[in-house]
Design an enzyme around this catalytic site. Structure first.
Site, PDB file in Angstrom:
ATOM      1  N   ASP A   1     -59.355  65.915 -86.187  1.00 18.03           N
ATOM      2  CA  ASP A   1     -58.243  66.307 -87.066  1.00 18.03           C
ATOM      3  C   ASP A   1     -58.212  67.811 -87.298  1.00 18.03           C
ATOM      4  O   ASP A   1     -59.054  68.347 -88.020  1.00 18.03           O
ATOM      5  CB  ASP A   1     -58.399  65.561 -88.396  1.00 18.03           C
ATOM      6  CG  ASP A   1     -57.283  65.856 -89.374  1.00 18.03           C
ATOM      7  OD1 ASP A   1     -56.219  66.335 -88.939  1.00 18.03           O
ATOM      8  OD2 ASP A   1     -57.476  65.593 -90.580  1.00 18.03           O
TER       9      ASP A   1
ATOM     10  N   SER B   1     -57.848  69.071 -91.260  1.00 15.14           N
ATOM     11  CA  SER B   1     -58.865  68.986 -92.307  1.00 15.14           C
ATOM     12  C   SER B   1     -60.164  69.538 -91.746  1.00 15.14           C
ATOM     13  O   SER B   1     -60.245  69.871 -90.561  1.00 15.14           O
ATOM     14  CB  SER B   1     -59.049  67.536 -92.794  1.00 15.14           C
ATOM     15  OG  SER B   1     -59.594  66.724 -91.773  1.00 15.14           O
TER      16      SER B   1
ATOM     17  N   ASN C   1     -63.696  68.431 -92.921  1.00 15.43           N
ATOM     18  CA  ASN C   1     -64.942  67.695 -93.125  1.00 15.43           C
ATOM     19  C   ASN C   1     -65.109  66.563 -92.112  1.00 15.43           C
ATOM     20  O   ASN C   1     -64.138  65.999 -91.630  1.00 15.43           O
ATOM     21  CB  ASN C   1     -64.993  67.090 -94.531  1.00 15.43           C
ATOM     22  CG  ASN C   1     -65.214  68.135 -95.597  1.00 15.43           C
ATOM     23  OD1 ASN C   1     -64.274  68.816 -95.986  1.00 15.43           O
ATOM     24  ND2 ASN C   1     -66.443  68.280 -96.064  1.00 15.43           N
TER      25      ASN C   1
ATOM     26  N   TRP D   1     -66.588  62.786 -91.956  1.00 18.96           N
ATOM     27  CA  TRP D   1     -67.080  61.669 -92.769  1.00 18.96           C
ATOM     28  C   TRP D   1     -66.900  60.351 -92.034  1.00 18.96           C
ATOM     29  O   TRP D   1     -65.992  60.191 -91.219  1.00 18.96           O
ATOM     30  CB  TRP D   1     -66.436  61.623 -94.151  1.00 18.96           C
ATOM     31  CG  TRP D   1     -64.989  61.203 -94.209  1.00 18.96           C
ATOM     32  CD1 TRP D   1     -63.900  62.021 -94.221  1.00 18.96           C
ATOM     33  CD2 TRP D   1     -64.479  59.861 -94.280  1.00 18.96           C
ATOM     34  NE1 TRP D   1     -62.746  61.271 -94.294  1.00 18.96           N
ATOM     35  CE2 TRP D   1     -63.066  59.942 -94.331  1.00 18.96           C
ATOM     36  CE3 TRP D   1     -65.081  58.603 -94.301  1.00 18.96           C
ATOM     37  CZ2 TRP D   1     -62.256  58.826 -94.392  1.00 18.96           C
ATOM     38  CZ3 TRP D   1     -64.264  57.469 -94.361  1.00 18.96           C
ATOM     39  CH2 TRP D   1     -62.864  57.589 -94.421  1.00 18.96           C
TER      40      TRP D   1
ATOM     41  N   TYR E   1     -56.067  60.195-100.617  1.00 21.10           N
ATOM     42  CA  TYR E   1     -55.121  59.824 -99.568  1.00 21.10           C
ATOM     43  C   TYR E   1     -53.874  59.173-100.128  1.00 21.10           C
ATOM     44  O   TYR E   1     -53.422  58.142 -99.708  1.00 21.10           O
ATOM     45  CB  TYR E   1     -55.758  58.938 -98.492  1.00 21.10           C
ATOM     46  CG  TYR E   1     -56.569  57.768 -98.966  1.00 21.10           C
ATOM     47  CD1 TYR E   1     -55.974  56.555 -99.270  1.00 21.10           C
ATOM     48  CD2 TYR E   1     -57.952  57.864 -99.055  1.00 21.10           C
ATOM     49  CE1 TYR E   1     -56.725  55.470 -99.665  1.00 21.10           C
ATOM     50  CE2 TYR E   1     -58.717  56.780 -99.444  1.00 21.10           C
ATOM     51  CZ  TYR E   1     -58.092  55.580 -99.750  1.00 21.10           C
ATOM     52  OH  TYR E   1     -58.854  54.506-100.131  1.00 21.10           O
TER      53      TYR E   1
ATOM     54  N   ASP F   1     -51.218  70.124 -86.347  1.00 24.43           N
ATOM     55  CA  ASP F   1     -52.083  69.146 -86.990  1.00 24.43           C
ATOM     56  C   ASP F   1     -52.208  67.882 -86.140  1.00 24.43           C
ATOM     57  O   ASP F   1     -51.312  67.039 -86.115  1.00 24.43           O
ATOM     58  CB  ASP F   1     -51.520  68.813 -88.368  1.00 24.43           C
ATOM     59  CG  ASP F   1     -52.422  67.895 -89.169  1.00 24.43           C
ATOM     60  OD1 ASP F   1     -53.475  67.482 -88.631  1.00 24.43           O
ATOM     61  OD2 ASP F   1     -52.096  67.593 -90.327  1.00 24.43           O
TER      62      ASP F   1
ATOM     63  N   THR G   1     -51.807  64.350 -87.929  1.00 26.22           N
ATOM     64  CA  THR G   1     -50.512  63.835 -88.374  1.00 26.22           C
ATOM     65  C   THR G   1     -49.738  63.448 -87.123  1.00 26.22           C
ATOM     66  O   THR G   1     -49.727  64.191 -86.144  1.00 26.22           O
ATOM     67  CB  THR G   1     -49.742  64.882 -89.203  1.00 26.22           C
ATOM     68  OG1 THR G   1     -50.476  65.151 -90.394  1.00 26.22           O
ATOM     69  CG2 THR G   1     -48.360  64.372 -89.588  1.00 26.22           C
TER      70      THR G   1
END
Length: 366
Positions: A71, A74, A76, A78, A114, A254, A257
């Site tokens: 992505d 963003s 991070n 996880w 989210y 992005d 998206t």
């Protein structure tokens, strides 16, 4: 090079289960929450309704594998943890710290907003393997609670963020920043190739550019902000005249998206011109037989034209219907209205994300 596989999108899965309309009524999309979340602390999660490109990484010793979304919107990393008892976690791969000899826990929390809820968990360190690159002591998030059904049907386990450290939750060093600082990549850049053709194979390449996947030369565009991969868009035209963003706007490239999103005024102009009408589930649908009659929509960026033909901005769904690749959302920044150039745009252009020079390179993808 990390191969990305094209999966069924969440929208397709829910449509096949005849759950889409009910799901959207309970979980209305909140794309703006990704870029300016309404609660803090938080690490924003993508609008993943139509995302289809998923790659595999591993964490720990011995490696535990996860399907993640790479992505650029963003920062991070996880994944779900074995301590998470939510239905969404039970349906996905979960990281088990007890099985990794290189795991180091922390007392720091992470929360992901989210739109309709949040993922909460904690931060830890372990070896992360991305393709043939091994990143030791990489900080990442482990989810402990994923409420509701929001992530239950998602065709991936977690996220690997590729944006800048400035938007990373808890100042956690992003994976690519560690690759750069540890000299694990040949060049301080990565490139993305997305294709609807499953045989050709989409990929993310760390540290290099593969010029066999695009035509002509890369057009280099300076960043207007070093948070997201943000650039200035001069205008968006159709039939040789501005149809949106007439006085310039900001655009974010992005990969997290799926569609092209922008302010309602410009998006509504586009939907009208392409004959899109809103369905009950909120999607904008187009008569498939009209696609060949529609014009290119041209994004003018840094004085260069980047056309999107109708075959790129109209998505044919599994049931044979055709959906507009544009969606409206409202987000005004001090630098102008914000547009999100998601996978609908990125499938058309091989994209290079250059951290050394803070630029983006675009060339027509093959």
């Amino acid at each position: 090079r990390v191969s990305l596989r094209k999966t069924k999108s969440l929208r397709q899965i829910l449509m096949e289960l005849q759950l889409l309309e009910d799901f959207l009524s309970k979980h209305p999309p909140s794309l703006a929450a990704k870029y300016f979340p309404t609660t803090a602390p938080s690490e924003p999660l993508a609008n993943y309704m139509d995302l289809e490109y998923v790659g595999t990484i591993s964490i720990g010793s011995p490696p535990q594998e996860f399907a993640v979304l790479f992505d650029t919107g963003s920062s991070n990393l996880w994944v779900p943890s074995v301590y998470c008892s939510s239905d969404a976690c039970a349906d996905h791969q979960r990281y088990n710290p007890a099985l990794s000899s290189t795991y180091h826990g922390t007392a720091n929390n992470i929360s992901t907003w989210y739109g309709t809820g949040s993922m909460t968990g904690y931060l830890a360190y372990d070896i992360v393997r991305v393709g043939d690159i091994q990143v030791p002591n990489q900080i990442f998030g482990l989810s402990m609670y994923e409420p509701g059904s929001f992530l239950y049907y998602a065709p991936f386990d977690g996220f690997l963020g590729l944006a800048f450290p400035r938007i990373s939750f808890a100042s956690a060093t992003p994976v690519f920043d560690n690759m750069m600082s540890q000299g694990l990549v040949f060049q301080n850049l990565f490139s993305i190739y997305l294709t609807p053709d499953e045989e050709k194979g989409s990929f993310v390449m760390f540290g290099g550019i593969d010029d066999t996947y695009f035509t002509g030369n890369l057009s280099w565009i300076p960043l207007s902000s070093e948070t997201y991969w943000q650039i200035k868009v001069d205008s968006i035209t159709m039939y040789g005249r501005p149809i949106a963003c007439p006085y310039g706007c900001q655009g974010i490239l992005d990969s997290g998206t799926s569609l092209v999103a922008g302010p309602a005024a410009g998006i509504n102009n586009i939907q009208y011109e392409i004959g899109a009408t809103q369905a009950k589930n909120g999607s904008y649908m187009v008569n498939c037989s009209f696609i060949s009659l529609l014009p290119d929509i041209i994004f003018i960026i840094n004085g260069i034209q980047f056309p999107l033909p109708p075959q790129a901005y109209i998505r044919q769904l599994n049931d044979g219907s055709c959906m507009s690749g544009f969606e409206a959302f409202s987000l005004h920044t001090t630098a102008g209205d914000l547009w999100i150039l998601g996978d609908v745009f990125l499938r058309r252009y091989y994209s290079v994300f250059d951290r050394a020079n803070n630029m983006v390179g675009l060339a027509p993808a093959l």
